[in-house]
Design an enzyme around this catalytic site. Sequence first.
Site, mmCIF file in Angstrom:
data_model
loop_
_atom_site.group_PDB
_atom_site.id
_atom_site.type_symbol
_atom_site.label_atom_id
_atom_site.label_comp_id
_atom_site.label_asym_id
_atom_site.label_seq_id
_atom_site.Cartn_x
_atom_site.Cartn_y
_atom_site.Cartn_z
ATOM 1 C CB SER A 50 -0.266 -7.939 -1.462
ATOM 2 O OG SER A 50 -1.158 -8.760 -0.736
ATOM 3 C CE LYS B 229 -4.182 -1.809 0.059
ATOM 4 N NZ LYS B 229 -5.059 -1.626 -1.121
ATOM 5 C CD GLU C 289 -10.377 3.970 0.142
ATOM 6 O OE1 GLU C 289 -10.300 5.213 0.081
ATOM 7 O OE2 GLU C 289 -9.658 3.204 -0.525
#
Lengths: 273, 399
Positions: B381, B92, B114
Amino acid sequence: MTTNITIKEKFQKAKENHEGLLIGYITAGDPTPEQTPKIADALIRGDVDILELGLPFSDPIADGPTIQEASLRALNAGTTPIKVLDIARQIKSEHKNTPLVVMTYYNPVFHLGVDRFLSQAKTAGIDGFIVPDLPVEEATDYQTVAKTHDLDTIFLAAPATSDVRLKKIVDASSGFLYLVSRFGVTGAQSSITDSTVQLIKHVQPYTANKVPLAVGFGISKPAHVKQVIAAGADAAIVGSAFINILKAHAQNFSAALVELQMVAAELKSATRL
Amino acid sequence: MKKLSNYPIDGKYGKYGGRYVPEILMEAIVELEKAYNKAQADPTFQNQLDYYLTTFAGRPTSLYYAENLTRKMGGAKIYLKREDLAHGGAHKINNTLGQALLAKQMGKTRVIAETGAGQHGVATAIACAALGLKAIVYMGTDDCERQRLNVFRMKLLDAEVHPVESGSKTLKDAINEAFRDWVTNLESTYYLIGSTMGPHPYPMIVRDFQSVIGKEIKQQFTTTTGKLPDALVACVGGGSNAMGTFYPFEDDPDVELYGVEAAGEGITSGKHAATLAAGQEGIFHGMYTYILQDQNGQIENTTSISAGLDYPGVGPEHSFLKTIKRAQYTSINDKEAVDAFLTLSKTEGILPALESSHAVAYAMKLASQMRKDQTIVVTLSGRGDKDVETIAKYTGVPI
């Protein structure tokens, strides 16, 4: 259906009478689909000129808490897009002279088939559509279909809209242009700001002689209606204020109807300057 | 035929994507696109981003040959792209650093985001703290409960966390609330979307910032082996780590692309988040894409053991890659994901995020069906430390 008064005729008549129109919004199916025609009846007896029926959606991103909760109540009560049209048909059978517009997010319409749903809506007595998440750039198919079914396409303009896009939006709009009064989501507020008045004065020359100008978001009191009409708007749109009345009288529906009619009448009086 | 990497064209991936947003946002997203294009062409911006990615986020992340897992499966060689090693514990940060720099360049002072699992919220909080921006994170109250540690992490990083009570109280409702904040505070505020979703240009911006993953894979893999991998596998919720992995390989037709969605309790149970497998086309959160919806076009609630995949939409470029059959989309249920979590932990000494465990689970199946001279790169990830409580609960182990 041809005997019904159209949105255009309604605005023309108001102009002759030197008054603005009052457009009332309610969420169809709130609190139940059975009660909506009675609510509509109270508002229309209180002189609401055009009724806007919200088609409840699970994810209403342009709406504040009042309409979010109303949508949820309507969905929990089993309101479907087809039921909204049934409600419209009932209202229209009683009130031929009140144009009806549907406010809906695009997905339910898209999912049921734009052509199919708009055609059914026309048959049910709907005069036009407001689709808040469909900007003109994405609306080509919808516009074509709406035209085929002789439905008004009411687009929205907002405080951030550039003059270039405003022209495009005015050209794409029929029935009226829905001007969003301020930055934010739907919902009642205590006063109308100067910037709203300035916005109306800025937009009015673009709509003059093309399409009537209606202003919504945050209009809840007669004084607000007076201000936006005086600034040059042809109509004021009130929604959350009506829904708040329904909510406040959740235990006493007849009291809600009495107050809705009274408040609508007060708001309508304020359109006569 | 057009090169796939040329998309979006006019904001669309084939027919998918677009800008289905309230009018009030139109000018803002046009302004964003202009600012982004300018930043892309600006060497100073790119150098700054490289600087933060390298010295702050710890890039490049390594490409690790999972020899033990490969041996266990007895088929294709499995490599792991270690995004779990990036700062914050997930991919991220690649996107939040890029967009936070962009926000700063646009003169915005307030950043909203969000979050579902909390990883994007944490990565936003990190980037904003580093770059001196105010971060406000919307998070569904159900997610706040299941990811309590991440809520506290965000607060430690000086972000404000706004719990969202509306709707299903998960990621989709957090996104609704972020949009509502944005239309109210347009002047001061930058909306930092966490996945390849939303109106154009967001799916493109997030993909571009995440494509550092695929670029590094390409460079690292060819340096080590002298060729391209046979298959890439990544999990898909909104789809950002998968798009970041796939994008630099879109025009390499010999590389198979596999996106793995969350099948939750099983697709036939109706309790899942497998949008591409079980959804239909529609319009949601500003984009035309596949979505999970009922017969009346209402958005459905989703179920997955991994909060990060618990979303009823998917990035429009994934819908495009599915439709033109450039990528294949498959799904892994909760149990298979937990099994993969446990297997990777034991065999390789790596705790994968539950989201990434879906990709690992599918890669294990795929490897066993492939030849030993073939290769698979799985994008890991994120790291699984945030999920140990969930795993303990699922496996019935008291901690």
